[in-house]
Design a protein around this motif. Sequence first.
Motif, short mmCIF file in Angstrom:
data_model
loop_
_atom_site.label_atom_id
_atom_site.label_comp_id
_atom_site.label_asym_id
_atom_site.label_seq_id
_atom_site.Cartn_x
_atom_site.Cartn_y
_atom_site.Cartn_z
N GLY A 98 0.78 -1.23 0.00
CA GLY A 98 0.00 0.00 0.00
C GLY A 98 0.81 1.28 0.00
N HIS A 99 2.11 1.17 -0.23
CA HIS A 99 2.97 2.35 -0.25
C HIS A 99 3.39 2.65 -1.69
CE1 HIS A 99 3.29 2.32 4.16
NE2 HIS A 99 3.29 1.01 4.03
N SER A 100 3.80 3.87 -1.92
CA SER A 100 4.18 4.27 -3.28
C SER A 100 5.54 3.73 -3.69
CB SER A 100 4.17 5.80 -3.41
OG SER A 100 5.10 6.38 -2.51
N SER A 101 6.39 3.41 -2.71
CA SER A 101 7.74 2.94 -3.00
C SER A 101 8.35 2.37 -1.73
CB SER A 101 8.61 4.08 -3.52
OG SER A 101 8.80 5.05 -2.50
N LEU A 102 9.51 1.75 -1.87
CA LEU A 102 10.23 1.25 -0.70
C LEU A 102 10.61 2.41 0.21
CD1 LEU A 102 11.67 -1.04 0.85
CD2 LEU A 102 13.67 -0.64 -0.60
N ASN A 103 11.04 3.52 -0.38
CA ASN A 103 11.41 4.68 0.43
C ASN A 103 10.25 5.16 1.28
OD1 ASN A 103 14.03 4.80 -0.48
ND2 ASN A 103 13.56 6.14 -2.18
N GLU A 104 9.04 5.21 0.70
CA GLU A 104 7.87 5.68 1.43
C GLU A 104 7.50 4.69 2.53
OE1 GLU A 104 3.86 6.54 2.62
OE2 GLU A 104 4.38 4.76 1.45
N PHE A 105 7.65 3.39 2.25
CA PHE A 105 7.42 2.36 3.27
C PHE A 105 8.36 2.54 4.45
CE2 PHE A 105 8.94 -1.72 5.00
CZ PHE A 105 7.77 -2.24 5.52
N LEU A 106 9.63 2.78 4.17
CA LEU A 106 10.62 2.95 5.23
C LEU A 106 10.36 4.22 6.03
CD1 LEU A 106 13.82 1.89 3.26
CD2 LEU A 106 12.60 0.56 4.99
N ALA A 107 9.96 5.28 5.32
CA ALA A 107 9.65 6.53 6.01
C ALA A 107 8.45 6.36 6.94
CB ALA A 107 9.38 7.64 4.99
N HIS A 108 7.46 5.60 6.47
CA HIS A 108 6.27 5.34 7.29
C HIS A 108 6.64 4.54 8.54
CE1 HIS A 108 2.07 4.40 8.23
NE2 HIS A 108 2.46 3.15 8.40
N ARG A 109 7.48 3.53 8.37
CA ARG A 109 7.91 2.73 9.52
C ARG A 109 8.72 3.57 10.49
NH1 ARG A 109 5.73 -2.41 10.10
NH2 ARG A 109 7.68 -3.12 11.04
N LYS A 110 9.55 4.45 9.91
CA LYS A 110 10.37 5.32 10.76
C LYS A 110 9.50 6.24 11.60
CE LYS A 110 14.10 7.49 12.17
NZ LYS A 110 15.09 6.87 13.05
N ASP A 111 8.41 6.72 11.02
CA ASP A 111 7.53 7.65 11.73
C ASP A 111 6.72 6.97 12.82
OD1 ASP A 111 8.35 9.79 10.25
OD2 ASP A 111 6.72 9.64 8.78
N ASN A 112 6.51 5.65 12.68
CA ASN A 112 5.59 4.97 13.57
C ASN A 112 6.22 3.94 14.49
OD1 ASN A 112 2.68 5.81 12.68
ND2 ASN A 112 3.83 5.53 10.79
N GLU A 113 7.51 3.69 14.35
CA GLU A 113 8.14 2.66 15.16
C GLU A 113 9.48 3.14 15.71
OE1 GLU A 113 8.57 -0.94 13.07
OE2 GLU A 113 6.43 -1.24 12.74
N VAL A 114 9.87 2.53 16.82
CA VAL A 114 11.21 2.73 17.37
C VAL A 114 12.07 1.60 16.86
CG1 VAL A 114 12.62 2.84 19.44
CG2 VAL A 114 10.33 3.86 19.43
#
Length: 274
Positions: A98-114
């Motif tokens: 559901g993400h636009s790219s791997l970069n966006e997936f990683l950014a989303h995880r970074k924003d929501n996880e430690v």
Amino acid sequence: MKLIIDQLKECIRSHPSVVNSSIGSNANWSRTQCIILSQIISDALSKAITAKDSKKNKTNLTISGMTLQRILNDVYTEKTNPDLRLLKTLDKLAIFLGHSSLNEFLAHRKDNEVNPELTPNTPFTDEFEALVLNYCREEFKCIQELPNIDLGAMTDYLFADSPLIKRISDALHRYSNLNFKANTDENRSNFEVYDFRLISASDTLVVLSAEEFWNIEWKDQSNNPVKVYNKINRQTYFIKKNQGIWKIWDNHNPDLNGLITEVEQAHYRQNILI
């Protein structure tokens, strides 16, 4: 790379399309389950492609069951030098999720996880940000030299045998063949790099991402404006330590081919009109 693949695997197993399928209840996925998963992912990728991408080769929307089995069985987990083919596969998995790219997936995880791998002793300092910034400055200098090809001091920031330096050289040759040059008068062409985010780190490999804005105004040999390329995206950098020296090994720029293609199309249109 281990952290990135583990995050993708975790999300794939909990994805509704997988949970509600015939393989959702299986704890261990064999070759047969991976073939089914391949079909689930391919169907989802086909639906995710927008109308403007409808001409894409359908083979670009698939991941083979064998490749999925290797990923799920951790064949790539310890891979410290990810090649472009693996990055493209991970990109497809991110789109499936559901993400636009791997970069966006990683950014989303970074924003929501430690990130559990990152500790106060993580070898991440301003030197890595400076390394990426200096590399981008050098790349911009190479663009300014076009149509002459000059890699300048690129190997001060990239390993000479890295896949990234090969892609840069290929891209510069493609630009050079167009006989376009970047208009730098009054700062008409420029770039910005900001919002660095650390993704993972070990003693020999640091993965970080950065938001990048590239604004290049191309003009022909008669100094006539031809094309303005204006793009903001998030790029991921893989920085290795070799013989005690940290340098960039590779990066993932989701718009690299698009940038070159747009300029080539502008060149083609210009020639048609002549």
